[in-house]
Design an enzyme around this catalytic site. Sequence first.
Site, short mmCIF file in Angstrom:
data_model
loop_
_atom_site.label_atom_id
_atom_site.label_comp_id
_atom_site.label_asym_id
_atom_site.label_seq_id
_atom_site.Cartn_x
_atom_site.Cartn_y
_atom_site.Cartn_z
N GLU A 37 46.87 -20.66 20.97
CA GLU A 37 47.00 -21.48 19.77
C GLU A 37 48.47 -21.73 19.43
OE1 GLU A 37 45.27 -21.70 15.20
OE2 GLU A 37 45.55 -19.73 16.13
N LYS A 108 40.83 -28.19 14.47
CA LYS A 108 40.32 -26.91 13.94
C LYS A 108 39.56 -27.12 12.63
CE LYS A 108 42.12 -22.24 12.94
NZ LYS A 108 43.35 -21.41 13.04
N CYS A 144 40.74 -20.41 17.18
CA CYS A 144 41.02 -19.18 16.43
C CYS A 144 40.01 -18.85 15.32
CB CYS A 144 42.44 -19.22 15.88
SG CYS A 144 43.09 -17.57 15.46
#
Length: 299
Positions: A37, A108, A144
Amino acid sequence: MKISLIQQEFKTDKESTIRHTVEMINKSEGELVILQELHQNEYFCKCEDTKYFDYAESFNEDVEFWRKISEKKNIVLITSLFEKVMDGIYYNTAVVFDKGKIAGKYRKNHIPDDPGFYEKFYFTPGDEIEPIDTSVGRLGVLVCWDQWYPEAARIMALKGAEILIYPTAIGWLMCPENRVDELCEKENTTEEKEKMFNVWISIQRGHAVANGVYVVAVNRVGREKDPSGVLGGIEFWGNSFVCGPQGEMIYKAQRHEEIINVEIDLKRAAEIRKIWPFFRDRRIENYSCLLKRHCKGIK
């Protein structure tokens, strides 16, 4: 299929870090190469500072740079970049390249806001959960904090993702030097650190089992200080891993830089789904509560 995970440290500045990343990619063996990330820079969300929005100004140039790397290496490459759409709207975006072409991108969806991980200050939540088709298969790329949500993993699998992939930046808070911080001290006992690490592994292995897919998590390593001085910083624990469709650990890295080359068999995952037909037995008529923020007391 052989895949490669690039687990690395931030190298003082963007240019040095990218140069090191490219060196590691050139040494990798995978048809599919996955970066961690926000791999171009330090993990800047340790504090809230508007100067870091400048990192997103080069998004288009960054996309073109990694596209060329994908083309030169003839690989499918998963990157994680800071995307500016307009002033005030920025995304934490995974861009997937397929041998020099942009196969797709994922923004995300789940954005944390915790001590040392102030991402809501920087990122707008993405509004789509869609797999990306590539020459090596249909990839379920999440990022994540998404890894804690079984709903996101399930949606990717229901839409045909053959692998769940999580570029990640997670670690333990470092306590400030020469100052007592009760929260940091509480979270940094050996027992608490071990719990945090184990649940991170466990939740993702659960996604593999529940959905009959491979799961890949690529985490950064190294210590990065908090420039604000409020916290000491973050010690990223690495331990990138690949697990199979029954949750079996195929490979787990350590807490140092590493190029991880692993072979996986997507046909095996398809066979596991036939033996363990979790999708067949889902009671979808009973799941309406999942569309609500909470269900207690709601008719």
